[in-house]
Design a protein around this motif. Structure first.
Motif, PDB file in Angstrom:
ATOM      1  N   PRO A   1       4.467   8.751   6.293  1.00 38.95           N
ATOM      2  CA  PRO A   1       4.402   7.347   5.874  1.00 38.95           C
ATOM      3  C   PRO A   1       4.359   7.268   4.342  1.00 38.95           C
ATOM      4  O   PRO A   1       3.598   7.999   3.708  1.00 38.95           O
ATOM      5  CB  PRO A   1       3.086   6.842   6.457  1.00 38.95           C
ATOM      6  CG  PRO A   1       2.690   7.848   7.478  1.00 38.95           C
ATOM      7  CD  PRO A   1       3.281   9.143   7.052  1.00 38.95           C
ATOM      8  N   THR A   2       5.194   6.415   3.752  1.00 35.92           N
ATOM      9  CA  THR A   2       5.225   6.307   2.298  1.00 35.92           C
ATOM     10  C   THR A   2       4.694   4.984   1.780  1.00 35.92           C
ATOM     11  O   THR A   2       4.213   4.903   0.666  1.00 35.92           O
ATOM     12  CB  THR A   2       6.658   6.498   1.760  1.00 35.92           C
ATOM     13  OG1 THR A   2       7.510   5.524   2.355  1.00 35.92           O
ATOM     14  CG2 THR A   2       7.176   7.886   2.065  1.00 35.92           C
TER      15      THR A   2
ATOM     16  N   TYR B   1       0.286  11.181   8.798  1.00 31.42           N
ATOM     17  CA  TYR B   1       1.549  11.782   9.214  1.00 31.42           C
ATOM     18  C   TYR B   1       1.969  11.204  10.557  1.00 31.42           C
ATOM     19  O   TYR B   1       1.177  10.568  11.253  1.00 31.42           O
ATOM     20  CB  TYR B   1       1.425  13.308   9.311  1.00 31.42           C
ATOM     21  CG  TYR B   1       0.429  13.784  10.337  1.00 31.42           C
ATOM     22  CD1 TYR B   1       0.827  14.105  11.626  1.00 31.42           C
ATOM     23  CD2 TYR B   1      -0.914  13.902  10.015  1.00 31.42           C
ATOM     24  CE1 TYR B   1      -0.089  14.535  12.573  1.00 31.42           C
ATOM     25  CE2 TYR B   1      -1.842  14.331  10.949  1.00 31.42           C
ATOM     26  CZ  TYR B   1      -1.419  14.647  12.225  1.00 31.42           C
ATOM     27  OH  TYR B   1      -2.330  15.060  13.158  1.00 31.42           O
ATOM     28  N   CYS B   2       3.224  11.422  10.915  1.00 28.38           N
ATOM     29  CA  CYS B   2       3.763  10.901  12.169  1.00 28.38           C
ATOM     30  C   CYS B   2       4.109  12.068  13.093  1.00 28.38           C
ATOM     31  O   CYS B   2       4.466  13.147  12.637  1.00 28.38           O
ATOM     32  CB  CYS B   2       5.026  10.092  11.905  1.00 28.38           C
ATOM     33  SG  CYS B   2       4.764   8.685  10.831  1.00 28.38           S
ATOM     34  N   TYR B   3       4.013  11.809  14.395  1.00 30.28           N
ATOM     35  CA  TYR B   3       4.362  12.824  15.388  1.00 30.28           C
ATOM     36  C   TYR B   3       4.911  12.141  16.630  1.00 30.28           C
ATOM     37  O   TYR B   3       4.694  10.944  16.847  1.00 30.28           O
ATOM     38  CB  TYR B   3       3.140  13.688  15.736  1.00 30.28           C
ATOM     39  CG  TYR B   3       2.047  12.943  16.443  1.00 30.28           C
ATOM     40  CD1 TYR B   3       1.964  12.943  17.834  1.00 30.28           C
ATOM     41  CD2 TYR B   3       1.100  12.218  15.735  1.00 30.28           C
ATOM     42  CE1 TYR B   3       0.963  12.242  18.489  1.00 30.28           C
ATOM     43  CE2 TYR B   3       0.100  11.523  16.376  1.00 30.28           C
ATOM     44  CZ  TYR B   3       0.038  11.543  17.757  1.00 30.28           C
ATOM     45  OH  TYR B   3      -0.943  10.834  18.409  1.00 30.28           O
TER      46      TYR B   3
ATOM     47  N   ILE C   1       0.855  -1.178   0.000  1.00 32.22           N
ATOM     48  CA  ILE C   1       0.000   0.000   0.000  1.00 32.22           C
ATOM     49  C   ILE C   1       0.895   1.234   0.000  1.00 32.22           C
ATOM     50  O   ILE C   1       1.718   1.402   0.896  1.00 32.22           O
ATOM     51  CB  ILE C   1      -0.922  -0.019   1.234  1.00 32.22           C
ATOM     52  CG1 ILE C   1      -1.781  -1.290   1.195  1.00 32.22           C
ATOM     53  CG2 ILE C   1      -1.785   1.224   1.296  1.00 32.22           C
ATOM     54  CD1 ILE C   1      -2.316  -1.719   2.517  1.00 32.22           C
ATOM     55  N   LYS C   2       0.752   2.090  -1.000  1.00 36.20           N
ATOM     56  CA  LYS C   2       1.648   3.240  -1.149  1.00 36.20           C
ATOM     57  C   LYS C   2       0.913   4.553  -0.937  1.00 36.20           C
ATOM     58  O   LYS C   2      -0.285   4.649  -1.126  1.00 36.20           O
ATOM     59  CB  LYS C   2       2.267   3.252  -2.551  1.00 36.20           C
ATOM     60  CG  LYS C   2       3.211   2.117  -2.795  1.00 36.20           C
ATOM     61  CD  LYS C   2       3.814   2.208  -4.163  1.00 36.20           C
ATOM     62  CE  LYS C   2       4.748   1.037  -4.381  1.00 36.20           C
ATOM     63  NZ  LYS C   2       5.172   0.914  -5.760  1.00 36.20           N
ATOM     64  N   ASN C   3       1.687   5.557  -0.554  1.00 36.38           N
ATOM     65  CA  ASN C   3       1.187   6.920  -0.432  1.00 36.38           C
ATOM     66  C   ASN C   3       1.811   7.700  -1.583  1.00 36.38           C
ATOM     67  O   ASN C   3       2.884   8.275  -1.454  1.00 36.38           O
ATOM     68  CB  ASN C   3       1.600   7.507   0.926  1.00 36.38           C
ATOM     69  CG  ASN C   3       1.009   8.871   1.170  1.00 36.38           C
ATOM     70  OD1 ASN C   3       0.351   9.445   0.313  1.00 36.38           O
ATOM     71  ND2 ASN C   3       1.250   9.388   2.355  1.00 36.38           N
TER      72      ASN C   3
END
Length: 150
Positions: free
Chosen positions: A105-106, A48-50, A8-10
């Motif tokens: 996340p990619t 997104y990450c945090y 699964i890609k972004n």
């Protein structure tokens, strides 16, 4: 039968951001979540990450409810914890705070052992003219590939 075909890609991430470094992180999922991921029912768009209390979390990943799940089913857009080494976490946190970079996340994939992993990238946001340049390069590459086939 292997489950390694889950990928699964972004796609939007590479358009909006310039990747500086990439990492593979483990992701903590519940039982119904991993079943949905194995069925390919996940999306990384707008995720997104945090950092929170020294831990890395991902927000915005949509994992569809498991079709056969009962009242044990998971919340589709809940925040999920990512697993990295302490050294990698410190390095990422330092870059986010000091250099003003972001973590995106990619790609989500399954390992040979069936574990879900999330490829994350330390990224710098692209300006509007950088995005136009990316589109020009992409179109030029398509034209060259088309010319080579004929």
């Amino acid at each position: 039968m292997t489950q390694n075909n889950i990928n699964i890609k972004n796609r939007r991430a590479s358009f909006d951001y310039e990747f500086v470094e990439e990492y593979n992180a483990g992701i903590i999922l519940t039982g119904t979540e991993i079943k949905s991921v194995r069925a390919g029912k996940a999306s990384l768009v707008d995720s997104y990450c945090y950092f929170h209390k020294g831990e890395l979390w991902v927000k915005g990943i949509h994992i569809a409810e498991y079709r056969l799940g009962t009242y044990y089913n998971h919340e589709e857009k809940r925040e999920r914890k990512l697993l990295l080494t302490r050294k990698e976490l410190r390095k990422l946190e330092r870059n986010v705070k000091e250099a003003g970079l972001t973590i995106v996340p990619t790609k989500m994939f399954l390992t040979d052992r069936g574990w879900a992993k999330l490829r994350i990238a330390l990224a710098k946001g692209k300006k509007e003219y950088d995005k136009r340049e990316s589109l020009k390069l992409k179109d030029a590459k398509k034209d060259m590939d088309r010319a080579m086939k004929h």
